[in-house]
Design an enzyme around this catalytic site. Structure first.
Site, PDB file in Angstrom:
ATOM      1  N   GLY A  86      -7.855   7.098  -0.897  1.00 39.87           N
ATOM      2  CA  GLY A  86      -6.521   7.623  -0.669  1.00 39.87           C
ATOM      3  C   GLY A  86      -5.537   7.195  -1.731  1.00 39.87           C
ATOM      4  O   GLY A  86      -5.712   6.159  -2.377  1.00 39.87           O
ATOM      5  N   CYS A  87      -4.512   8.004  -1.904  1.00 45.35           N
ATOM      6  CA  CYS A  87      -3.385   7.666  -2.777  1.00 45.35           C
ATOM      7  C   CYS A  87      -2.124   7.901  -1.956  1.00 45.35           C
ATOM      8  O   CYS A  87      -2.128   7.676  -0.752  1.00 45.35           O
ATOM      9  CB  CYS A  87      -3.425   8.482  -4.065  1.00 45.35           C
ATOM     10  SG  CYS A  87      -3.329  10.267  -3.820  1.00 45.35           S
ATOM     11  N   ASN A  88      -1.073   8.362  -2.547  1.00 42.44           N
ATOM     12  CA  ASN A  88       0.155   8.604  -1.795  1.00 42.44           C
ATOM     13  C   ASN A  88       0.144   9.972  -1.116  1.00 42.44           C
ATOM     14  O   ASN A  88       0.442  10.084   0.070  1.00 42.44           O
ATOM     15  CB  ASN A  88       1.379   8.459  -2.701  1.00 42.44           C
ATOM     16  CG  ASN A  88       2.660   8.409  -1.915  1.00 42.44           C
ATOM     17  OD1 ASN A  88       2.729   7.777  -0.867  1.00 42.44           O
ATOM     18  ND2 ASN A  88       3.686   9.080  -2.407  1.00 42.44           N
ATOM     19  N   GLY A  90      -2.525  12.514  -1.922  1.00 47.74           N
ATOM     20  CA  GLY A  90      -3.841  13.137  -1.943  1.00 47.74           C
ATOM     21  C   GLY A  90      -4.239  13.771  -3.256  1.00 47.74           C
ATOM     22  O   GLY A  90      -5.367  14.228  -3.406  1.00 47.74           O
ATOM     23  N   TYR A 115      -1.905   8.646   1.803  1.00 48.94           N
ATOM     24  CA  TYR A 115      -1.401   7.609   2.700  1.00 48.94           C
ATOM     25  C   TYR A 115      -0.262   8.132   3.563  1.00 48.94           C
ATOM     26  O   TYR A 115      -0.122   7.736   4.718  1.00 48.94           O
ATOM     27  CB  TYR A 115      -0.969   6.395   1.875  1.00 48.94           C
ATOM     28  CG  TYR A 115      -0.446   5.244   2.699  1.00 48.94           C
ATOM     29  CD1 TYR A 115      -1.247   4.610   3.638  1.00 48.94           C
ATOM     30  CD2 TYR A 115       0.851   4.789   2.525  1.00 48.94           C
ATOM     31  CE1 TYR A 115      -0.772   3.561   4.396  1.00 48.94           C
ATOM     32  CE2 TYR A 115       1.342   3.729   3.273  1.00 48.94           C
ATOM     33  CZ  TYR A 115       0.523   3.117   4.206  1.00 48.94           C
ATOM     34  OH  TYR A 115       1.003   2.069   4.953  1.00 48.94           O
TER      35      TYR A 115
END
Length: 129
Positions: A86-88, A90, A115
């Site tokens: 995951g990142c912020n 996607g 996230y």
């Protein structure tokens, strides 16, 4: 003759899950690799998440990819481990997941919406009640 697969097609075919599915995996003991930069990770992350930044820097002039990304993930996860990336939002995690799939990771799952979606998911809301 088959046409070559483009980078955008590779990104569309990635194993992707939604936030509720990510919660289920994490709650059942699977890992979560957060590919945001350290300062973003430090502001908040999924329970038990480990931080392996995909980019070393993000500027108006461009993004500097972490050349050791796959090796750093390999130090934390086996190629047959199941884990969420995951990142912020996607987007960055899609690129990271593609790199991991190309490196032989079989059970890596990109978190659609990142996230942010993880925080807003139904499971997260139920856990807060």
């Amino acid at each position: 003759m088959a046409s070559p697969v483009t980078d955008s097609e590779k990104l569309q075919d990635l194993p992707t899950i939604d936030a509720d599915q990510a919660h289920a995996l994490v709650n059942s003991g699977h890992g979560y690799i957060d590919v945001r930069m350290r300062e973003d990770f430090d502001k908040g992350h999924a329970p038990g998440a480990r931080n392996v930044p995909y980019y070393l820097s993000v500027t108006d002039q461009g993004n500097e990819k972490n050349p050791q990304f796959v090796e750093e993930v390999a130090a934390l996860c086996a190629r047959d481990d199941t884990f969420v990336v995951g990142c912020n939002t996607g987007n960055r995690s899609r690129f990271a997941t593609a790199d991991l799939v190309n490196a032989g990771y079989e059970n890596v799952k990109n978190l659609r919406g990142g996230y942010r979606s993880f925080l807003q998911s139904t499971n997260q809301q139920q856990a807060q009640q």
